[in-house]
Design an enzyme around this catalytic site. Sequence first.
Site, PDB file in Angstrom:
ATOM      1  CD  GLN A   1      -3.205  -4.287   6.790  1.00  0.00           C
ATOM      2  OE1 GLN A   1      -3.111  -3.374   5.976  1.00  0.00           O
ATOM      3  NE2 GLN A   1      -3.905  -5.382   6.533  1.00  0.00           N
TER       4      GLN A   1
ATOM      5  CG  ASP B   1      -9.499   0.374   5.052  1.00  0.00           C
ATOM      6  OD1 ASP B   1      -9.338   0.026   3.866  1.00  0.00           O
ATOM      7  OD2 ASP B   1      -8.765   0.013   5.989  1.00  0.00           O
TER       8      ASP B   1
ATOM      9  CE  LYS C   1      -3.831  -2.352   2.262  1.00  0.00           C
ATOM     10  NZ  LYS C   1      -4.455  -2.754   3.523  1.00  0.00           N
TER      11      LYS C   1
END
Length: 299
Positions: free
Chosen positions: A97, A120, A53
């Site tokens: 994460q 997200d 990412k």
Amino acid sequence: MAEVIDGKSIAEDVVDKVKALTAELSAKGATRPGLAVVIVGEDPASQVYVASKSRTAKECGFLSLQHTLPAETTEGDLLKIIGDLNADPSIHGILVQLPLPGHIDSGKVIQAIAPEKDVDGFHFINVGKLGTGELETAFVPCTPAGSMLLIERVRGKDLSGLNAVVVGRSNIVGKPMANLLLAANCTVTIAHSRTRDLPALARTADILVAAVGRPEMVKGDWVKPGATVIDVGINRIPAPEKGEGKSRLVGDVAYGEAARVAGAITPVPGGVGPMTIAMLMANTVASAYLAAGLKRPSF
Ligand SMILES: NC(=O)c1ccc[n+]([C@@H]2O[C@H](COP(=O)([O-])OP(=O)(O)OC[C@H]3O[C@@H](n4cnc5c(N)ncnc54)[C@H](OP(=O)(O)O)[C@@H]3O)[C@@H](O)[C@H]2O)c1
């Protein structure tokens, strides 16, 4: 044989568009997009995802920050970092994460991210916007958003009247996927582990999305002839034919048999997988446009 939906090349198109939008933003004198990725602990799979990412963010021309925190980081310390990132005008996207270590309440941490930086799409505000069809301002979770883009490449944006079956009801894939298909005017059924006669239900689907986590569960005779099949699953299975101890990735769909019946199908790997990171970049550049008071770009 079905058309193979090339997620790798479609993801590259998305990343190219993000690069161009980033350059346009700089040309307008606005702050370049900033993405902060926070990882707690040493889970090797998470480290690989995070590195990838951060690398793509840099490639897009973003400011890319990575906070790598020790496994014993307290919830309070993590919430403080989130608070600082929320207040930092150079940051437009914050990603924590998952999974987090057991002593940290993941829900509390996710809900602490400012909704306008929640790239997200897990914050209740964004979940609610998607659920009520406020797609102009919602951040949609990256995997279903990417899957939707793949469907649109085959079927166009208006899916009026098509039957869609989503197998899987998780908050990060199945449910948001179903909401996106509903917003595009599909008749949507969500199936799960308690669904009766799943093969018969799957055969009603013009668009069949599998997000289950069971290797090759969806068989060829579950697929309606001509259907668009999106395989979200990523499963590693033993591959003794490649040598002792070797493994390979397969999806939730028995690809070979399904491809003989479907109209279009995503492979694993190379289908939905590459779209997830690309959509994270798309959400982050969209956040930067909104922060600069500009129209949100569409993908
Ligand atoms: N491509 C990507 O970037 C990406 C991103 C995220 C996830 N994935 C992959 O996508 C898959 C799904 O992920 P997830 O996070 O949504 O998984 P999850 O949270 O474990 O959810 C799985 C869903 O499948 C349902 N299910 C399990 N067994 C079933 C069966 N025999 N028949 C029908 N439904 C069944 C479960 O039903 P119940 O709710 O009834 O238990 C659940 O709703 C995994 O393989 C994951 O690795 C890929």
